[in-house]
Scaffold this motif. Structure first.
Motif, short mmCIF file in Angstrom:
data_model
loop_
_atom_site.label_atom_id
_atom_site.label_comp_id
_atom_site.label_asym_id
_atom_site.label_seq_id
_atom_site.Cartn_x
_atom_site.Cartn_y
_atom_site.Cartn_z
N ARG A 165 0.83 -1.21 0.00
CA ARG A 165 0.00 0.00 0.00
C ARG A 165 0.86 1.26 0.00
O ARG A 165 0.43 2.30 -0.50
N TYR A 166 2.05 1.20 0.59
CA TYR A 166 2.95 2.36 0.67
C TYR A 166 4.30 2.01 0.03
O TYR A 166 5.34 2.04 0.69
N GLU A 183 1.81 9.47 -0.44
CA GLU A 183 1.56 8.48 0.61
C GLU A 183 1.56 9.12 1.99
O GLU A 183 0.76 8.73 2.86
N GLU A 204 -1.80 10.72 2.51
CA GLU A 204 -2.81 9.72 2.85
C GLU A 204 -2.72 9.33 4.32
O GLU A 204 -3.74 9.20 5.01
N ARG A 261 -4.28 12.04 6.53
CA ARG A 261 -5.75 12.01 6.54
C ARG A 261 -6.27 10.91 7.46
O ARG A 261 -7.27 11.08 8.15
N GLU A 262 -5.57 9.78 7.47
CA GLU A 262 -6.02 8.66 8.30
C GLU A 262 -5.78 8.92 9.79
O GLU A 262 -6.55 8.47 10.63
#
Length: 414
Positions: A139-140, A388, A391, A394-395
C-alpha cells in the motif's frame, strides 16, 4: 492578536501569541516546554550527573576526528560486563522459581511460586511486541522504496517494517522475537518537513541501522532496558503517593537501588551512544546533503507548537485539517517564536531528545564537514512518497483530535 501576561519567574511582561509557546525573553522561562519532562526521565538524570563538561568534551573530540571511527575501549568492555551481570541475575531468579515450583509440596508453595514466577518474568529482558498496525509495503511502496535506496546507499540491509507514529519524533528500533527492524515515522514531525528533509531524517535513522552502535545491539541494549523496566516497576508516582508512607519510602529506596546499576551501565555506553548520533548525522549528510539534514534538525523544536495546534482544534475547530493547520502556523511564525527557536538552536542544553547531543552541537558538527548529496532520488519517486504521506495524515488526524478531546474533557471533569 497578541495579549500580555506576566512572567511567574521574573515578573516581566510576556507577549502571548495564541497557538505558540508563551515564554519570557528576559529570563528564558518556559523557553523549552518539554525540558521539565525530559529532566524527570532516567536519561535526563544521567545527563545532569555527567554535566556540561562531558558534553563539551565529546563535542571537541568528534570535531577533531578526521573521520568517523568506532574504537574498542574499557567503557565498552564494562558495558558488556554489566550487561552480562543483568542477564545472569534475570536467569538466576527465573531458575530459582522453576526449582521452587518443581519441588512444591503444598497449595501455599504453589501460590507463592506463581507470584514469584510473575515477578521473575518481569526481570527478563523485555521483548518489544511488533507494533500495530504496520504499514503494508504494497500500500505504501514509495516510502519503502525510499528506505531501500537509502539502505543501499549506506551499505545496510533493508528494514523490515515501517510504522506511523502520533508522536513528534522519528526512530529506529527492533521488535519481536525475530528482531524485526522497524523505522518509526512521527507524522507530526514529518508534516513540517520538505521532501528532501523527510529523506534526510529517514537517512539518519537508516545510518543508525548501518552503523550498529553499541546501544542498538541486543546484548547491551536489552540489559539497559531491563534495568529501566525494574526501576519503573518499583519507583512510586510522586503525584499519587500511597496511603502508607513507609511503603512509599521503601519504594523510593528500591528505585535508588536499581538506578545505580542503570547509571553505571549508562555511564559506560553514554559516550558511544552520543557519538553515534553525530556519526548518523554525518553519514546521512554524506548521502543526501548537509543542507536538508541541517534544516530538518532545526524543526525538531517545533513539537510544542504542534501540541498547541492539536489542543486548539480539538477544543474549538473539529472540522479543520490538523496537519494543514499546523503547516499554516509554522509558515507564519511570529517574531517571538522565531526568537525562541533561535535561542534554542544556540543553546547548549536544548536537545531533540534526552538521548541525543544538544542540537546546536550537532549543527556545528554538520557545518564543520559540509557535503553535497551523493544520492538523488527520482522526482517521480519523491512525488509518490509525498502522496503516501498525505494519505497517512488524513487517516491519523481524526484519531489524534479524538484522543485529545477525550483527554481534555476528562481533565475538565466533564
Amino acid at each position: 492578536m497578541s495579549k500580555a501576561e506576566r512572567c511567574p519567574n521574573c515578573g516581566a511582561d510576556l507577549q502571548v501569541n495564541p497557538g505558540f509557546v508563551t515564554w519570557c525573553p528576559a529570563c528564558n522561562w518556559n523557553i523549552d516546554p518539554d525540558r521539565a519532562k525530559e529532566r524527570r526521565s532516567l536519561a535526563g538524570r544521567l545527563n545532569r550527573i555527567l554535566g556540561q563538561k562531558s558534553v563539551d568534551a565529546l563535542r571537541s573530540q568528534v570535531l577533531a576526528e578526521p573521520r568517523m571511527t568506532y574504537k574498542w575501549s574499557w567503557r565498552i568492555f564494562a558495558a558488556y560486563v554489566f550487561s552480562a551481570a543483568v542477564h545472569l541475575l534475570s536467569l538466576y531468579c527465573y531458575s530459582r522459581v522453576v526449582i521452587h515450583l518443581y519441588t512444591m509440596r503444598t497449595i501455599g508453595d504453589l501460590f507463592f511460586g506463581m507470584v514469584f514466577l510473575i515477578i521473575s518474568l518481569n526481570l527478563f529482558p523485555p521483548v518489544r511486541k511488533l507494533p500495530k498496525p504496520l504499514l503494508d509495503r504494497r500500500r505504501y511502496p514509495a516510502i519503502y522504496r525510499v528506505l531501500d535506496e537509502l539502505a543501499a546507499g549506506l551499505g545496510a540491509s533493508k528494514i523490515d517494517h515501517v510504522i506511523a507514529l502520533r508522536e513528534y519524533t522519528a526512530l529506529l528500533t527492533t521488535a519481536g522475537w525475530r528482531r524485526r527492524r522497524i523505522v518509526g515515522i512521527g507524522l507530526p514531525l514529518f508534516a513540517t518537513l520538505a521532501p528532501d528533509e523527510k529523506i534526510a531524517i529517514l537517512a539518519h535513522e537508516m545510518a543508525h541501522h548501518a552503523n550498529r552502535d553499541i546501544t542498538r545491539r541486543w546484548f547491551v541494549g536489552s540489559a539497559w532496558r531491563t534495568l529501566a523496566v525494574w526501576h519503573n516497576m518499583v519507583a512510586p508516582d510522586p503525584n499519587n503517593p500511597t496511603l502508607w508512607p513507609r511503603l512509599y519510602w521503601v519504594r523510593v529506596q528500591l528505585a535508588k537501588l536499581v538506578f545505580w546499576p542503570w547509571y553505571l551501565l549508562g555511564l559506560s555506553v553514554w559516550r558511544e551512544s552520543q557519538q553515534a548520533e553525530y556519526y548518523a548525522d554525518r553519514r546521512a549528510a554524506e548521502l543526501v546533503g548537509t543542507d536538508p539534514m541541517r534544516s530538518s534538525l532545526q524543526k525538531f523544536h517545533l513539537g510544542p507548537t504542534f501540541m498547541l495546534t492539536v489542543e486548539r482544534l480539538a477544543r474549538f475547530k473539529f472540522n479543520r485539517h490538523l496537519f494543514e493547520e499546523f503547516r499554516s502556523r509554522i509558515a507564519h511564525v511570529p517574531d517571538m517564536e522565531k526568537l525562541r527557536l533561535d535561542r534554542l538552536l544556540h543553546s547548549e542544553t536544548a536537545r531533540a531528545d534526552t538521548t541525543h547531543p544538544p542540537t546546536a552541537y550537532r549543527l556545528d558538527y554538520l557545518d564543520s564537514r559540509p557535503c553535497l548529496p551523493a544520492l538523488r532520488l527520482s522526482a517521480t519517486l519523491v512525488a509518490e512518497m509525498e502522496a503516501e504521506f498525505a494519505e497517512l495524515e488524513r487517516e491519523m488526524q481524526n484519531g489524534l483530535l479524538d484522543d485529545y478531546k477525550a483527554w481534555y474533557l476528562e481533565a475538565a471533569g466533564r
